[in-house]
Design an enzyme around this catalytic site. Structure first.
Site, PDB file in Angstrom:
ATOM      1  N   LEU A 168       6.480   3.401  -3.058  1.00 36.02           N
ATOM      2  CA  LEU A 168       7.594   2.713  -2.959  1.00 36.02           C
ATOM      3  C   LEU A 168       7.925   2.614  -1.427  1.00 36.02           C
ATOM      4  O   LEU A 168       7.800   3.501  -0.598  1.00 36.02           O
ATOM      5  CB  LEU A 168       8.836   3.220  -3.710  1.00 36.02           C
ATOM      6  CG  LEU A 168       8.586   3.178  -5.114  1.00 36.02           C
ATOM      7  CD1 LEU A 168       9.944   3.539  -5.677  1.00 36.02           C
ATOM      8  CD2 LEU A 168       8.141   1.983  -5.745  1.00 36.02           C
ATOM      9  N   GLY A 172       4.311   6.070  -6.040  1.00 40.66           N
ATOM     10  CA  GLY A 172       4.359   4.644  -6.583  1.00 40.66           C
ATOM     11  C   GLY A 172       2.715   4.153  -6.562  1.00 40.66           C
ATOM     12  O   GLY A 172       2.564   3.473  -7.518  1.00 40.66           O
ATOM     13  N   ASN A 174       4.098  12.835  -5.702  1.00 42.30           N
ATOM     14  CA  ASN A 174       4.584  13.873  -4.728  1.00 42.30           C
ATOM     15  C   ASN A 174       5.971  13.929  -4.553  1.00 42.30           C
ATOM     16  O   ASN A 174       6.407  14.415  -3.350  1.00 42.30           O
ATOM     17  CB  ASN A 174       3.452  14.004  -3.514  1.00 42.30           C
ATOM     18  CG  ASN A 174       3.821  12.531  -2.837  1.00 42.30           C
ATOM     19  OD1 ASN A 174       4.021  11.713  -3.569  1.00 42.30           O
ATOM     20  ND2 ASN A 174       3.983  12.447  -1.672  1.00 42.30           N
ATOM     21  N   GLU A 175       6.815  13.167  -5.167  1.00 46.02           N
ATOM     22  CA  GLU A 175       8.209  13.036  -4.965  1.00 46.02           C
ATOM     23  C   GLU A 175       8.859  14.103  -4.445  1.00 46.02           C
ATOM     24  O   GLU A 175       9.809  14.273  -3.546  1.00 46.02           O
ATOM     25  CB  GLU A 175       8.980  12.185  -6.121  1.00 46.02           C
ATOM     26  CG  GLU A 175       8.544  10.579  -6.511  1.00 46.02           C
ATOM     27  CD  GLU A 175       7.348  10.517  -7.087  1.00 46.02           C
ATOM     28  OE1 GLU A 175       6.405  11.233  -7.192  1.00 46.02           O
ATOM     29  OE2 GLU A 175       6.831   9.220  -7.062  1.00 46.02           O
TER      30      GLU A 175
END
Lengths: 294, 294, 294
Positions: free
Chosen positions: B100, B145, B169-170
């Site tokens: 994103l 994303g 990996n957010e």
């Protein structure tokens, strides 16, 4: 929900737990047998272990007759206190079971389709929830419904012949495995493996079936019965009641799902199989099988 | 719920099943292409296979514009009867998609945040439920994303370069993957691997991604398109209808969960991203990225 | 549900994310300790890591007293802002914890059974949902309830001694692991492994426990604490808030299930353990343990 226990650091159950649960060995009647047209059952009363042999050549296909006799045989053993475990195997060379009999789905009445599908549901409901220890000794190929029988057991041993394969290959015929076939499959191999295998309708050769966990071990054909008996002894060493409650806890969600949607599932089957396009596909497929034979 | 079938012991679908479903090969228009600012699509009408190339340098980030064009391209193919499968890959070296676009989440109006998040949901809903066979040909790194796009396909092939990594990996950015990212991830790698990988925000180098099942296979970069085409041919050998129903059966529960909570999920995103602490984190992160570049 | 993020291609969190979240290092009080009869806790304030040592010989069994002190110690750490992670290990040689104390289930009042079971539930609810990073440093055998403690942590490191074993072996005692033991187990090892392991009540030797994913790694005994500290550092490198929300997202369904059925689960335990047949089994088992000792 019942309580957890405490330690024993030994890996076998204590002697007091096993001894009291073994059926009384009888010197007079150590082995009983019964059979019908499709299935031969031998019960060794000293060990409490029955062997159920599918003997419906050429391919042990699951016709309505076969399913009915299968169901009666299972029920008999389930009600026999001398029986604690069953080994399923085939008396027909090279094939465990070819799955559902296509002739039952072709050119018949809707009543017949309904009766047939109810019998398919019934055998799965009984097998998957059986109180007995169930072991599949897979001594041949086992597509579709044949694979489902193996998947519904507690343990699967397959002959290590790479020419024998096993899987839910319905998609290859242009049809779809029902949701409870899928649920049973996912419980054994996990979501990702099931997703790919079902979409491609893969028949996994024995070594691959072992790799993805579809079967638990491979043995040479001549060792199969010996191995099945040894694994059965390991499972029967546990107290029956605790093992049965544990099995029920693991499988209840998936069983309940079909039970809750049983009639709907039958109606789905009837309307699917009654479609002219599906009837045509099945007729073409049967003709291809006939040509193959001759 | 529809019925299981019977045997074929061959591993390929019968010829009658395949032939009738292949789109008519055309000698006049074997390949059609269309493109927009962000994405190039080529459809080979003889095979029914489209290739969708992400070409939005420097990192194919999923901006609102990118997502909109992605969505339109997908819909076009989905409605094109000549198209049965899509291969997703990148035209930008070393990166599949960076996920994103942070600038869409920074210093914008709540209306913008809502519109952006709805577009993210939309692309996932379409991809994960696509009737076409979808293959990710991952020729570069694929965080967050970008990883979701690969996870939503039917099959993932990655270039075997250990410098390329993939993962959700957010957590490393101080944010949390939404529940439907998590559900999609769990369906591929299982609960335990997902739990650890998500909590640590791990970007798995290609060999590790293969080991945990996050991708299905690795190939040298020069073999990627050839391999993707070969896998696609294997999937297209199946009758479309049965394959599509099977795919839907496997993915329905996870799709339905977002559909049932879509507006709530958008509101959650808006209120989360509007927090001053999150805005500050994202601004700091973007500045760090700028410094890195220069 | 909150949003996914964008890239960083590095595998460690950016410095800005880590630094701001580390607790202030104090030169005056780098290490605090507290203890009770059963458990010793040491908190290293500079790292934010506590070590909780079970010291209740001979086998760290989970008596009501032990569970109460365990619960208080956990709560203390949870409320201490200087503490971000806990390592659980044993001060008793060769045993991590032998699980629930059978004497609490034998010849007591129904009130006592209820109080005991609530304490067992409580420790699991706290551990499985802990905001802190939790690591089990399993330096001895860990059957039944001992295994549950390890399963409830974020990561499991076991001493590579094949004489040490771990598993939910309740079935061997003729009892059944409760559904939330089962759910926790399935989340770690998957459905199929859990089904077989629970039915057979298997205590897995360390190497086998690694193979089935029941523990994450094996180390020589002398390296255990060092390894646990290194893994903890890796987990603490992540921003707490995102890690905690991710953990909660992964575990919520299973936690909610016990919370929704907590009183029912207590009543089940009471009526099960009050049965004369179960009391008899437990008495026989305790006598066997006594004989074994002498």
């Amino acid at each position: 929900a019942v309580p957890p226990g405490v330690l024993p650091l030994c890996r076998r159950p204590p002697a007091w737990g096993r001894a009291s649960r073994q059926p009384p060995a009888s010197l007079l009647a150590p082995c009983r047998a019964f059979s019908n047209n499709k299935i031969l059952v031998e019960l060794d009363e000293s060990s409490g272990v029955a062997t159920m042999k599918f003997k419906s050549p050429p391919v042990n296909s699951l016709s309505l007759d076969f399913l009915t006799e299968f169901c009666i045989s299972l029920e008999k053993l389930e009600n026999d206190r001398a029986c604690r475990g069953v080994i399923f195997t085939s008396a027909v060379p090279k094939i465990f079971s070819s799955g559902l009999d296509i002739t039952e789905m072709c050119g018949k009445s809707t009543e017949h389709y309904g009766e047939f599908w109810r019998a398919v549901q019934e055998i799965w409901l009984r097998l998957y929830s059986s109180d007995m220890v169930t072991i599949a000794a897979v001594n041949g190929s086992s597509p579709a419904g044949g694979c489902l029988i193996a998947l519904s057991c507690d343990y699967r041993i397959m002959v290590e012949n790479p020419k024998f394969s096993i899987g839910l290959n319905e998609a290859q015929l242009g049809i779809v495995a029902p949701f409870w076939f899928k649920d049973t499959f996912v419980n054994v191999v996990g979501h990702r493996v099931a997703e790919r295998s079902l979409q491609l309708g893969i028949l996994h050769p024995a070594p691959e079936a072992l790799k993805i966990g579809l079967v638990d071990e491979l043995v040479p054909e001549e060792k199969l019965q010996e191995k099945a008996a040894a694994v059965m002894a390991q499972w029967l060493a546990l107290p029956d009641h605790a093992r049965q409650l544990t099995k029920s806890m693991m499988r209840k969600a998936v069983l309940d799902r079909l039970i809750a949607h049983r009639e709907e599932d039958i109606q789905n089957f009837i309307s699917f199989v009654s479609k002219e396009s599906i009837q045509k596909s099945l007729r073409m497929y049967m003709e291809m099988l006939k040509k193959k034979k001759s």
